[in-house]
Scaffold this motif. Structure first.
Motif, PDB file in Angstrom:
ATOM      1  N   ALA A   1      37.315  40.291  34.669  1.00 19.44           N
ATOM      2  CA  ALA A   1      37.434  41.597  35.325  1.00 19.44           C
ATOM      3  C   ALA A   1      38.299  41.491  36.578  1.00 19.44           C
ATOM      4  N   ASP A   2      38.162  40.371  37.278  1.00 19.16           N
ATOM      5  CA  ASP A   2      38.976  40.145  38.471  1.00 19.16           C
ATOM      6  C   ASP A   2      40.469  40.182  38.120  1.00 19.16           C
ATOM      7  N   GLN A   3      40.825  39.524  37.022  1.00 19.21           N
ATOM      8  CA  GLN A   3      42.224  39.546  36.576  1.00 19.21           C
ATOM      9  C   GLN A   3      42.671  40.969  36.248  1.00 19.21           C
ATOM     10  N   TYR A   4      41.802  41.674  35.518  1.00 14.25           N
ATOM     11  CA  TYR A   4      42.159  43.053  35.171  1.00 14.25           C
ATOM     12  C   TYR A   4      42.316  43.906  36.424  1.00 14.25           C
ATOM     13  N   ALA A   5      41.471  43.663  37.427  1.00  9.59           N
ATOM     14  CA  ALA A   5      41.562  44.452  38.662  1.00  9.59           C
ATOM     15  C   ALA A   5      42.924  44.245  39.319  1.00  9.59           C
ATOM     16  N   GLU A   6      43.385  42.973  39.342  1.00  9.25           N
ATOM     17  CA  GLU A   6      44.693  42.695  39.935  1.00  9.25           C
ATOM     18  C   GLU A   6      45.803  43.355  39.122  1.00  9.25           C
ATOM     19  N   ASP A   7      45.710  43.209  37.792  1.00  7.43           N
ATOM     20  CA  ASP A   7      46.733  43.797  36.929  1.00  7.43           C
ATOM     21  C   ASP A   7      46.766  45.318  37.054  1.00  7.43           C
ATOM     22  N   ASN A   8      45.575  45.921  37.172  1.00  8.86           N
ATOM     23  CA  ASN A   8      45.527  47.377  37.335  1.00  8.86           C
ATOM     24  C   ASN A   8      46.273  47.794  38.601  1.00  8.86           C
ATOM     25  N   ARG A   9      46.119  47.015  39.658  1.00  6.84           N
ATOM     26  CA  ARG A   9      46.780  47.359  40.920  1.00  6.84           C
ATOM     27  C   ARG A   9      48.297  47.233  40.780  1.00  6.84           C
ATOM     28  N   LYS A  10      48.720  46.246  39.981  1.00  9.89           N
ATOM     29  CA  LYS A  10      50.153  46.044  39.806  1.00  9.89           C
ATOM     30  C   LYS A  10      50.722  46.960  38.742  1.00  9.89           C
ATOM     31  N   GLY A  11      49.858  47.711  38.082  1.00 12.08           N
ATOM     32  CA  GLY A  11      50.337  48.610  37.035  1.00 12.08           C
ATOM     33  C   GLY A  11      50.733  47.886  35.763  1.00 12.08           C
ATOM     34  N   ARG A  12      50.221  46.659  35.601  1.00 16.13           N
ATOM     35  CA  ARG A  12      50.560  45.881  34.408  1.00 16.13           C
ATOM     36  C   ARG A  12      49.628  46.292  33.260  1.00 16.13           C
ATOM     37  N   ALA A  13      50.196  46.643  32.136  1.00 14.87           N
ATOM     38  CA  ALA A  13      49.393  47.171  31.030  1.00 14.87           C
ATOM     39  C   ALA A  13      49.019  46.076  30.035  1.00 14.87           C
ATOM     40  N   HIS A  14      47.956  46.314  29.291  1.00 17.93           N
ATOM     41  CA  HIS A  14      47.498  45.365  28.263  1.00 17.93           C
ATOM     42  C   HIS A  14      47.162  46.146  27.007  1.00 17.93           C
ATOM     43  N   ARG A  15      48.129  46.896  26.508  1.00 16.61           N
ATOM     44  CA  ARG A  15      47.783  47.833  25.449  1.00 16.61           C
ATOM     45  C   ARG A  15      47.544  47.165  24.096  1.00 16.61           C
ATOM     46  N   ASP A  16      47.734  45.852  24.063  1.00 12.57           N
ATOM     47  CA  ASP A  16      47.536  45.172  22.787  1.00 12.57           C
ATOM     48  C   ASP A  16      46.116  44.643  22.602  1.00 12.57           C
ATOM     49  N   VAL A  17      45.330  44.589  23.689  1.00 17.79           N
ATOM     50  CA  VAL A  17      44.017  43.930  23.617  1.00 17.79           C
ATOM     51  C   VAL A  17      43.072  44.621  22.631  1.00 17.79           C
ATOM     52  N   LEU A  18      42.983  45.937  22.728  1.00 22.40           N
ATOM     53  CA  LEU A  18      42.090  46.670  21.827  1.00 22.40           C
ATOM     54  C   LEU A  18      42.895  47.533  20.846  1.00 22.40           C
ATOM     55  N   GLU A  19      44.132  47.139  20.627  1.00 22.70           N
ATOM     56  CA  GLU A  19      44.988  47.940  19.755  1.00 22.70           C
ATOM     57  C   GLU A  19      44.392  48.031  18.348  1.00 22.70           C
ATOM     58  N   GLY A  20      44.378  49.236  17.832  1.00 25.39           N
ATOM     59  CA  GLY A  20      43.849  49.431  16.485  1.00 25.39           C
ATOM     60  C   GLY A  20      42.342  49.549  16.428  1.00 25.39           C
ATOM     61  N   LEU A  21      41.671  49.399  17.572  1.00 30.52           N
ATOM     62  CA  LEU A  21      40.210  49.534  17.584  1.00 30.52           C
ATOM     63  C   LEU A  21      39.826  50.944  18.036  1.00 30.52           C
ATOM     64  N   THR A  22      38.678  51.413  17.520  1.00 31.42           N
ATOM     65  CA  THR A  22      38.195  52.746  17.856  1.00 31.42           C
ATOM     66  C   THR A  22      36.988  52.644  18.778  1.00 31.42           C
ATOM     67  N   GLN A  23      37.066  53.346  19.877  1.00 29.76           N
ATOM     68  CA  GLN A  23      35.960  53.364  20.853  1.00 29.76           C
ATOM     69  C   GLN A  23      35.396  54.776  20.895  1.00 29.76           C
ATOM     70  N   ILE A  24      34.084  54.879  20.681  1.00 27.05           N
ATOM     71  CA  ILE A  24      33.448  56.194  20.769  1.00 27.05           C
ATOM     72  C   ILE A  24      32.499  56.204  21.961  1.00 27.05           C
ATOM     73  N   ASN A  25      32.642  57.189  22.821  1.00 25.35           N
ATOM     74  CA  ASN A  25      31.734  57.372  23.953  1.00 25.35           C
ATOM     75  C   ASN A  25      30.714  58.439  23.589  1.00 25.35           C
ATOM     76  N   MET A  26      29.460  58.016  23.472  1.00 25.35           N
ATOM     77  CA  MET A  26      28.389  58.966  23.139  1.00 25.35           C
ATOM     78  C   MET A  26      27.514  59.144  24.356  1.00 25.35           C
ATOM     79  N   PHE A  27      27.588  60.280  24.975  1.00 25.77           N
ATOM     80  CA  PHE A  27      26.775  60.510  26.168  1.00 25.77           C
ATOM     81  C   PHE A  27      25.746  61.588  25.890  1.00 25.77           C
ATOM     82  N   PHE A  28      24.477  61.146  25.759  1.00 26.72           N
ATOM     83  CA  PHE A  28      23.377  62.077  25.511  1.00 26.72           C
ATOM     84  C   PHE A  28      22.882  62.673  26.818  1.00 26.72           C
ATOM     85  N   GLU A  29      23.484  62.251  27.913  1.00 23.77           N
ATOM     86  CA  GLU A  29      23.080  62.716  29.234  1.00 23.77           C
ATOM     87  C   GLU A  29      24.389  62.965  29.972  1.00 23.77           C
ATOM     88  N   ASN A  30      24.412  63.982  30.815  1.00 20.87           N
ATOM     89  CA  ASN A  30      25.647  64.309  31.512  1.00 20.87           C
ATOM     90  C   ASN A  30      26.165  63.157  32.355  1.00 20.87           C
TER      91      ASN A  30
END
Lengths: 320, 422
Positions: free
Chosen positions: A26-55
């Motif tokens: 996460a520390d690495q990702y935090a640094e990369d996020n600040r530098k605007g460096r993308a990692h669009r291949d890590v979860l490429e092709g995967l489906t993420q569903i957010n199910m929120f039963f509470e607001n």
């Protein structure tokens, strides 16, 4: 690589080395996020569903951004407006979604244990985004990362968790995580908002704010969960603020370099004075939000790496 | 029909005997030695009075898919229970002589064991108006209870107790102070906090018991507590008995054999009412059964279908089926050395029979030949789908149980033989 879990249901079942692995990534990702460096291949092709039963606005947005930064296809389902209203059970909802073959399922539910139940029924990685009063693991992990970055370490610190501990899943996950990493944890709050048996958790308990904050490195405030109050836990908001709200005077009992945290959303003037929350020298509240995205990226990355193994094990009928 | 049970290890709770011997049965009653038509060789296994189980939920009327008189009867036979005392918390509640007659008619047609019905104490179990206690007694109700609902209005409850006392009716109460219990699903403490579940203080039980003891002093009624499950309630019970009040107490077998930690990761088959307690409480309650302070062990048989249990813990229904596991589970207390077999059968058979004024529950001449033949040592792994109950919600699924029922006799008739064809 020492992250073996196939779901992130809570801190309780994580080992301290798994926590460190996740925080390092996460520390690495935090640094990369600040530098605007993308990692669009890590979860490429995967489906993420957010199910929120509470607001939820912030947690859901944080998971959505984390998934998108890593290249996942993210879908949000507002469960309150959907089939639950039509009487479908949680397990049927889970099975229906499972048939759509998602890879990552992010779930928040008002009942303790509901996310565990759901995880037993699906063939993908489940992330607990908060279940009842039970656990909120990504919040504890982002708090840990924030502390580690501010203090340079995540052990041998004195940390006070203050306020409505009884109704807080954030507090439970944090007590477990900070304990596993060998810190001294104090709980500070009115006795009516401290849960039963809490003294058996290896924490120190205080009902006086000034005593509880004395010489601590970290002050972690909790939201006063007004919507969870059955009524009658505290006399009034103003008396609560007077006795337990964090202001400059109470904070002066902590170490001079103590940081102030809050999981948000804040009730200014109830549990925290606005000037403390906005003090850039003390408050790390905005950094917590930033670390939230990084921690969720790391969590989904690690779970996705284990996805193949856990699915193979499941089809073979092996417990993982 | 004249029978002789030979080579039996006789367990008689009334005399406290546990020894090899034989038993004669003539026309369904235990008799003095006579010439017999049939000799049954018990092979040295235990022969004890059949269990009298107070507080069985048969889900007729209303939820026959959960349990019927036929399935409950088979389950009872399979578990060595010869008399079930049914709860009135059905839908509708058994609160009129007419609904009580429905129970008796259905039971006489379908159930293979003796069925004695209880009736509600207040109309629709709402705690507002008393039921027709006199008519219900005449119709065959053996006790009066609102089951897990508490009559919160003490003025109404005191009147009901006074009226019941005048007719000699037994009242069965649930001593959980409702204000303190409300909203909770586990016993408060470390485990509840760890799981994030709303807890109930064990003090709720003592408060409920203290209140009811005060009302008994006021009214003199005959009163049985359905379940005492905590250490804190025991001194009050002891004092009430010492003061000569007509009070007895029971406990469900699950509270004697399981504790709160068995809930583990939200296993809803372990969700009971009252909730499972700490290990300290469990041991105190076991000790109270061993000393005789708690009189009766019962199954608190509560069938729930899969849909009611496959839910998040706090939303799931409470209760467990236990007719078939009552004796094997209770035998754990014998195997662990807490009590001997005659003492166990005092709590399972003799005491409940005496409390209800029944002749069964003992091996003396003239008593009905309601008997259970069992091997206390045979062990097996329980498969919940092998149960005769329609509902399979047992917390003992997959557990090793030690104690196997070989045959159950009701009025001298071997009812176990009929099970194979069922």
């Amino acid at each position: 690589m020492t992250f073996r879990a196939s779901h992130l249901l809570g801190i309780e079942h994580l080992h301290s080395t798994e926590i460190t692995t996740l925080l390092d990534l996460a520390d690495q990702y935090a640094e990369d996020n600040r530098k605007g460096r993308a990692h669009r291949d890590v979860l490429e092709g995967l489906t993420q569903i957010n199910m929120f039963f509470e607001n939820s606005t912030r947690t859901q947005a944080s998971f959505e951004i984390a998934g998108k930064r890593l290249g996942a296809d993210v879908m949000n389902m507002a469960m309150q407006a959907s089939s639950i209203k039509k009487g479908e059970t949680l397990i049927d909802t889970a099975l229906t979604l499972n048939a759509m073959r998602p890879d990552l399922l992010v779930v928040r539910h008002p009942h303790s244990g509901a996310v565990d139940l759901l995880a037993q029924k699906v063939n993908c990685a489940v992330l607990n985004a908060g279940d009842g009063r039970h656990e909120h693991p990504t919040q504890a992990l982002l708090d840990a990362l924030t502390i580690r970055r501010a203090k340079g370490r995540l052990h041998r610190l004195s940390i006070a968790i203050c306020g409505d501990v009884a109704h807080s899943r954030v507090a439970r996950s944090n007590i477990m995580l900070l304990g596993k990493m060998e810190n001294r944890v104090r709980l500070v709050g009115p006795p009516t908002l401290l849960p039963a048996g809490v003294e058996e958790f290896g924490v120190e308990v205080f009902s006086d704010m000034r005593e509880g904050l004395k010489d601590v490195d970290v002050v972690m405030m909790l939201r006063l969960q007004k919507e969870r109050m059955d009524g009658g836990f505290i006399p009034s908001e103003r008396e609560y603020f007077h006795r337990y709200g964090l202001d400059a005077e109470k904070l002066s009992h902590a170490k001079p370099d103590a940081i102030v945290m809050h999981p948000g959303p804040m009730n200014r003037g109830v549990e925290i004075d606005g000037s403390i929350a906005d003090d850039i020298n003390r408050s790390v509240i905005q950094e917590q939000v930033e670390m939230g995205v990084a921690v969720r990226m790391a969590a989904m990355d690690l779970l996705a790496r284990n996805l193949g193994a856990s699915r193979r094990a499941k089809t073979l009928g092996v417990m993982v | 029909m004249r029978l002789y049970f030979k080579n039996a290890r006789l367990i008689d709770p009334e005399t406290g005997t546990d020894g090899l011997g034989g038993l004669f049965v003539v026309d369904g009653l235990i008799s003095d030695p006579v010439d017999v038509d049939e000799v049954i060789d018990c092979g040295g296994k235990c022969l004890a009075p059949g269990i009298v189980d107070i507080g069985v939920k048969v889900s007729e009327p209303g939820e026959r898919h959960k349990e019927s008189f036929a399935s409950a009867g088979r389950a009872a036979i399979s578990g060595g229970i010869t008399t079930i005392v049914t709860r009135p918390d059905t839908d509708p509640a058994i609160d009129t002589p007419e609904t009580l007659e429905f129970i008796e008619r259905r039971a006489s047609i379908d159930a293979a064991v003796n069925v004695l019905p209880m009736a509600a104490l207040t109309k629709n179990r709402l705690g507002r108006e008393m039921t027709e206690i006199g008519f219900l007694l005449d119709a065959g109700a053996v006790a009066f209870t609102d089951c897990d609902r508490v009559v919160t209005d003490t003025k109404i409850f005191s009147r009901v107790l006074t009226y019941a006392h005048s007719l000699g009716a037994l009242v069965i109460g649930h001593v959980q102070e409702p204000g303190l219990s409300e909203g909770g699903s586990v016993t408060s403490g470390k485990f509840a906090t760890l799981r994030g579940l709303a807890g109930i203080s064990p003090m709720a039980e003592r408060m409920g018991l203290d209140r009811d003891i005060a009302l008994l002093e006021m009214t003199g009624a005959s009163y049985h507590v359905d379940q005492i499950t905590t250490a804190r309630a025991l001194p009050a019970l002891e004092r009430a008995k010492a003061n000569g009040l007509d009070i007895t107490a029971g406990v469900g077998v699950h509270h004697l054999t399981l504790n709160e930690l068995d809930v583990a990761d939200y296993r809803t088959f372990f969700k009971l009412k009252p909730p499972l307690r700490s290990e300290d409480d469990r041991l105190a309650v076991v000790e109270a059964v061993a000393s005789g302070l708690i009189d009766i062990i019962c199954s608190m048989h509560t069938p729930q279908d899969e849909e009611s249990k496959r839910l998040p813990y706090e939303e799931a229904a409470s209760g467990a089926v236990a007719l078939e596991t009552l004796l094997p589970a209770a035998l754990r207390l014998v195997h662990a050395g807490h009590m001997d077999l005659p003492h166990l059968f005092r709590a399972l058979a003799l005491n409940p029979a005496n409390r209800l004024g029944l002749q069964c529950g003992r091996l003396s001449v003239g008593a009905p030949a309601d008997l259970v033949l069992f091997d206390p040592n045979a062990s097996y792994r329980l498969d919940r789908f092998a149960l005769f109950s329609k509902s399979k919600n047992t917390p003992f699924d997959g557990a090793i149980l030690q104690g196997k029922i070989i045959a159950t006799y009701v009025g001298g008739v071997n009812k176990t033989k009929g099970l194979a064809n069922a």
